[in-house]
Design a protein around this motif. Sequence first.
Motif, PDB file in Angstrom:
ATOM      1  N   GLU A  47     -17.312 -57.871 -34.290  1.00 41.54           N
ATOM      2  CA  GLU A  47     -17.898 -58.231 -33.416  1.00 41.54           C
ATOM      3  C   GLU A  47     -17.061 -56.727 -32.067  1.00 41.54           C
ATOM      4  N   THR A  48     -18.179 -56.866 -30.916  1.00 41.56           N
ATOM      5  CA  THR A  48     -18.013 -55.356 -30.602  1.00 41.56           C
ATOM      6  C   THR A  48     -17.797 -56.047 -29.332  1.00 41.56           C
TER       7      THR A  48
ATOM      8  N   LYS B 288     -17.719 -56.977 -25.743  1.00 43.49           N
ATOM      9  CA  LYS B 288     -18.620 -57.989 -24.804  1.00 43.49           C
ATOM     10  C   LYS B 288     -17.759 -58.912 -25.767  1.00 43.49           C
TER      11      LYS B 288
ATOM     12  N   GLN C 156     -22.746 -52.579 -27.478  1.00 49.23           N
ATOM     13  CA  GLN C 156     -23.088 -52.951 -28.608  1.00 49.23           C
ATOM     14  C   GLN C 156     -21.606 -51.335 -28.923  1.00 49.23           C
ATOM     15  N   PHE C 157     -20.687 -51.705 -28.039  1.00 55.17           N
ATOM     16  CA  PHE C 157     -19.252 -50.330 -28.519  1.00 55.17           C
ATOM     17  C   PHE C 157     -18.421 -51.425 -29.168  1.00 55.17           C
ATOM     18  N   VAL C 158     -18.239 -50.524 -30.613  1.00 55.37           N
ATOM     19  CA  VAL C 158     -17.585 -51.440 -31.478  1.00 55.37           C
ATOM     20  C   VAL C 158     -15.710 -50.774 -31.887  1.00 55.37           C
TER      21      VAL C 158
ATOM     22  N   GLU D 220     -23.671 -50.127 -22.229  1.00 52.06           N
ATOM     23  CA  GLU D 220     -23.082 -50.089 -24.164  1.00 52.06           C
ATOM     24  C   GLU D 220     -21.790 -50.857 -24.567  1.00 52.06           C
TER      25      GLU D 220
END
Length: 801
Positions: free
Chosen positions: A355-356, A358, A398-400, A395
């Motif tokens: 999961e990101t 977002k 895609q940011f984790v 970003e």
Amino acid sequence: MFTTDKLSFFTLFVQYLRVATTCFVLVAVTDVYAQQKTPSRVDQLSDEQVAEFYRRAQSSGLNEFQIEQAAMSQGYTLDDIAKMRKRINTIRSQGSRPTSQTGITGNTQSGTTTGRTLPGDLSQRYDSLDTNRQRDTTKRLKVFGASLFENASLSFEPNLRIATPRNYVVGPDDEISIDIAGAASDNFQLKVSPEGTVKVPNITPIYVAGLSIEQAEQRIIARLRKAGYQGLGVPGSGTTANVALTNIRSIRVTIVGEVVRPGTYTISSLGSAFNALYLAGGPNPETGSFRKINVIRGNRVVRTIDLYDFILRADQRDNVRLQDQDVIRVADYDTHVTMTGEVRRPAIFEVLPGETLKTVLGFAGGFSDEAYRASITLRRNTSRERRITTISEEEIGQFVPKPGDRYIVGRILNRYENRVQIAGAVMRPGDYALEPGLETVKQLIRRADGLQKDAFMNRAIIIRERPDMDVESISFDLGKLMRGEENDVPLLRQDSITILSIRDLRERYYVTIEGAINKPDTIDFINNMGIGDLIAQAGGFQEGAKPNLIEVARRIRSDSAGIRTTNLEKYQFAIDPNLRIVPGSPAYGFKLEPFDIVYVRTSANYEAQRQVNVYGEIMQPGNYAIVTRRERISDLIRRAGGLRPEAYLSGAQYIRKGEIIGNDLQTILNDSTAESNLLLKGGDTLYIPRRSETVDIQGAVLNPSVTSYKSSYDFNDYISEAGGITDNARGGKAYVIYPNGRKDRTHHFLFFRSRPRVEPGSTVIVPFKPLDQNRLSPAERIGILSLLTTVSIALANLLLR
């Protein structure tokens, strides 16, 4: 919270009592009808007899099969047995309605069911209704989802009024109802025995445990068809059977892991995973996972529950129905992140692998209306300290996230990227967008529907923001700009234009009216206003007004050479009391100007009624109007009919504005020309008392008191009556206040002292000495004496040398 198992010793004992009840009832029926020898056996029994049989049967130890065999050997039919059980059910429902734990219900009953009920030994959440429970009053963020299990009105209990689920697995203690209709009619209520079987009369036990309700229905109907119900359940045979689950059993599930209260719980066989989790208080918000909850059945995970699916999307696919001996395990959370700021649901969220950011933002409900969306600030823990990172809008997808991340969404700035403002003397002041077609001052004024008629055309002002955020003022000639004599002024973002009004550049215009008018006031000036208009607006003339003497005071507004001897201009007019102004009169064409003051005079002979009051020992007390300006106290006494014989003239008081005016009424009556015969004024009061028989002694005396008047006593005698003066009394300043308000003091001549005379009703006052603030204390006196002694000794030594 642990509960008592249904298969406890007590519960087994209750089941034996159920069997015993049926046995003794049947045996008792046999005895009764053997004596009466009547063909109708069950119908002729009273409710009291049935209840007595039930009580006697509780001590029996026969099983169900033995009871049936004994009844049939005595000549009873299945119909007789069914009727007796129906009577027992009826009596039970009319009484205290005991549950299945009472032991009345047997394995085979006939009759119509009254509804599905829950077992009586279910676990309860002990704090579900505890309203006094201590709550967390801190403002720290909560773990998302924790409030789901804090709501006492959301218990996830199963609905008993729904149709029996077709995949419901039958087990011991379930009760199954069979209704046969059509060519044959019958009704059976069967309870699943601990061995997993149900017993239909005249049929060997049918094993149904572990079958779904649909499979159990098929097996029971097949056995009934073989037992004599030909064509039962076959289409076109005319005989139908309906199998339904009436009363349900309880099951036990174990909840372990990171829950608030782990343990074994007894729930309904229709209970779900959410129901069990609620009883255990839900996952522990501090350590438990809300997204990795395993339902384990036979040492195999049959479902992994993600509570976020239910909270965010009301998806109940994971709310599976539990079976006996199921285990629910709540795992530890892996990743907790915090999201605060301008989001709809600030909280601590649990993140699963893959999961990101977002996804987390979706958990938080997305950005709020005031959120700054261009970037998100991240505070992340490193191995030794913390680090701040800015995540751009591109970003986010895609940011984790990582454990311990704290995301902060800021608020947008309170400024506009394309706003210009216009205020003042325009038709539509307000904010406008700086856009093609609206880029100059003239275009903005046209967009604001133009100028008002009172716009000041000589100057307008632009307040502009400099690049360093400071502001500057730019002025221009509005009239020349609008006529095209000057170039149009380009606008920039955040420009604010102010168009002045001619009224903004002058003081407020007003006129004032005073005097004998109903509503004297200062009102705003209106052009072309006449004197009659102003008087009408002020409510018209008062009763004593003099309309033929109205004055107007006007400022001198024009400058002239030299110094004027007058400060204003004065006008006098006479108008009709009804505000009619005759054409040709000076007031007809007279118009008021700003700051005029209009005076409406009062008639010289007009005066409102004034009155005085006289009471006490007088013939006709009451209020009396002052007839003339020359009326005095003696005239008032004469109009009131004179004095009564009991009148005490020395005590008469004349009061004006609440104060007693010292006066001698006897002198006034003897000589009306005396100076003390005052002119009457409105509101004056004359009080004539009876003779007082007391004297009041107050002040610096040992015993302030009131004593009776004695004609033989003088001043010193009354002082003695009060015990004499005190040490701090100023005896030489003693004085007397007479009842008419006059005063007399002690007089001194050389070594002689003359005390004032005391009359009935007088007050003798001995004043106190003033406090001596500069008096030396004993310690100060000793210090000064010691200093003087020392100085004296020193001087003596000097002289002896």
